[in-house]
Scaffold this motif. Structure first.
Motif, short mmCIF file in Angstrom:
data_model
loop_
_atom_site.label_atom_id
_atom_site.label_comp_id
_atom_site.label_asym_id
_atom_site.label_seq_id
_atom_site.Cartn_x
_atom_site.Cartn_y
_atom_site.Cartn_z
N LYS A 64 5.23 11.75 13.55
CA LYS A 64 3.94 11.36 13.01
C LYS A 64 3.61 12.18 11.76
CE LYS A 64 0.02 12.83 14.77
NZ LYS A 64 -1.22 13.03 15.55
N HIS A 65 3.87 13.46 11.82
CA HIS A 65 3.58 14.32 10.68
C HIS A 65 4.38 13.89 9.45
CE1 HIS A 65 2.26 17.72 13.61
NE2 HIS A 65 1.29 16.86 13.38
N LEU A 66 5.62 13.50 9.64
CA LEU A 66 6.42 13.04 8.50
C LEU A 66 5.83 11.77 7.90
CD1 LEU A 66 10.07 13.68 9.76
CD2 LEU A 66 8.81 14.96 8.02
N ARG A 67 5.39 10.86 8.75
CA ARG A 67 4.78 9.63 8.23
C ARG A 67 3.50 9.96 7.44
NH1 ARG A 67 6.25 7.78 13.51
NH2 ARG A 67 4.10 8.09 14.26
N GLU A 68 2.74 10.90 7.93
CA GLU A 68 1.51 11.28 7.23
C GLU A 68 1.83 11.92 5.87
OE1 GLU A 68 -1.04 10.02 8.46
OE2 GLU A 68 -1.80 10.95 10.29
N LEU A 69 2.86 12.76 5.82
CA LEU A 69 3.24 13.38 4.55
C LEU A 69 3.70 12.34 3.54
CD1 LEU A 69 5.16 16.56 5.81
CD2 LEU A 69 2.84 16.46 4.86
N ILE A 70 4.45 11.35 4.00
CA ILE A 70 4.88 10.27 3.11
C ILE A 70 3.65 9.56 2.54
CG2 ILE A 70 6.00 8.00 3.03
CD1 ILE A 70 7.99 9.08 5.13
N GLU A 71 2.67 9.31 3.39
CA GLU A 71 1.45 8.64 2.95
C GLU A 71 0.73 9.44 1.88
OE1 GLU A 71 -2.97 7.41 4.62
OE2 GLU A 71 -1.41 7.99 6.05
N TYR A 80 13.79 11.53 14.17
CA TYR A 80 13.16 12.53 13.31
C TYR A 80 14.02 12.79 12.08
CZ TYR A 80 10.89 16.77 11.68
OH TYR A 80 10.23 17.68 10.89
N ALA A 81 15.32 12.94 12.28
CA ALA A 81 16.23 13.20 11.16
C ALA A 81 16.20 12.04 10.16
CB ALA A 81 17.65 13.41 11.68
N GLN A 82 16.16 10.82 10.67
CA GLN A 82 16.10 9.64 9.80
C GLN A 82 14.79 9.62 9.00
OE1 GLN A 82 16.55 5.97 11.94
NE2 GLN A 82 16.11 4.69 10.15
N LEU A 83 13.68 9.92 9.69
CA LEU A 83 12.39 9.95 9.02
C LEU A 83 12.31 11.06 7.98
CD1 LEU A 83 9.75 9.23 11.82
CD2 LEU A 83 9.96 8.03 9.64
N LEU A 84 12.96 12.18 8.27
CA LEU A 84 12.96 13.28 7.31
C LEU A 84 13.70 12.88 6.04
CD1 LEU A 84 12.29 16.08 6.41
CD2 LEU A 84 14.16 16.97 7.81
N THR A 85 14.82 12.20 6.19
CA THR A 85 15.55 11.70 5.01
C THR A 85 14.67 10.73 4.23
OG1 THR A 85 17.69 11.97 6.07
CG2 THR A 85 17.57 10.42 4.24
N GLU A 86 13.98 9.85 4.95
CA GLU A 86 13.07 8.90 4.31
C GLU A 86 11.95 9.63 3.57
OE1 GLU A 86 9.86 5.45 5.66
OE2 GLU A 86 11.55 5.93 6.98
#
Length: 239
Positions: free
Chosen positions: A164-171, A203-209
């Motif tokens: 969730k935190h990664l999605r928020e940072l992308i936003e 998580y690893a995939q989202l971090l790359t994204e």
């Protein structure tokens, strides 16, 4: 961040029920300490490890002692109190010790943000520059297959909250702000950090994204002792 007074030492008997650890002093006295860590603590809390603990003077606490550090079979000191990560990062921010995050006038902690009802660890603001959202993660998982390699990983267990935190940072980046995932390395044996694909592939995939979308990743290693924990040097992040 200083420990005042300096931490006392004991031997770790076992860690259990997530928040408890049984310790034994050199004099043979056994007691239960609070353990502020919700993770698996893989490689950080094996029976027989040296333990470092503090004692609170709060009479209302059921367990006055708190487990703060352990020392593994390779003599690496490890901070197992995950709450300390934010403390040492805030101290470093205040001192201007993180070169990538200087020249901001205000540092606010635990600010609500994002579409998923999150709180950012630190919001940095300054004149004529985008807001900077900094999410802090504590890194204590050393490679279990090659512990002499210095390779550390995050996370140590599947983490929907971390995703969730990664999605928020992308936003935040998409809104024109600066977003940083900050790895605070609190394990003396870790010299570089990677996403733990073998533990949480999503998580690893989202971090790359996130990186592809402009989220920055910064990793700093702490110097650890019974008297103080302080961020000392930048270390590599290998995606």
């Amino acid at each position: 961040m200083k420990f005042t007074p300096a931490l006392q030492t004991a031997t770790l008997i076992k860690r259990y029920k997530r928040f408890l650890a049984d310790l034994k002093t050199v004099d043979g006295v056994e007691f239960t300490a609070h353990c502020a860590n919700t993770g698996k603590m893989t490689g950080c809390a094996e029976p027989g490890f040296k333990a470092f603990y503090s004692t609170s003077d709060n009479a209302k606490r059921k367990f006055p002692q708190s487990l703060q550090l352990t020392q593994n079979q390779f003599d690496h000191l490890i901070c197992v109190n995950t709450a300390i990560a934010n403390n040492v990062v805030q101290e470093a921010l205040n001192e201007g010790a993180i070169t990538e995050l200087v020249d901001y006038q205000t540092i606010a902690a635990e600010v609500k943000y994002g579409q998923e009802n999150s709180r950012i660890d630190f919001l940095l603001t300054g004149e004529h520059k985008p807001h900077c959202y900094v999410e802090v993660k504590s890194v204590t998982l050393l490679s279990q297959t090659d512990p002499q390699s210095g390779q550390g990983y995050f996370p140590d267990a599947k983490t929907e909250r971390g995703q969730k935190h990664l999605r928020e940072l992308i936003e935040m980046v998409q809104q024109g702000h600066r977003a940083v995932l900050f790895f605070a390395v609190l394990h003396e044996g870790i010299n570089q950090v990677s996403a733990a694909k073998h533990i949480d592939s999503k998580y690893a995939q989202l971090l790359t994204e996130a990186i592809d979308n402009g989220v920055e990743v910064i990793a700093y290693k702490a110097k650890i002792s019974a008297e103080e924990i302080k961020l000392q040097e930048k270390c590599d992040f290998l995606n």
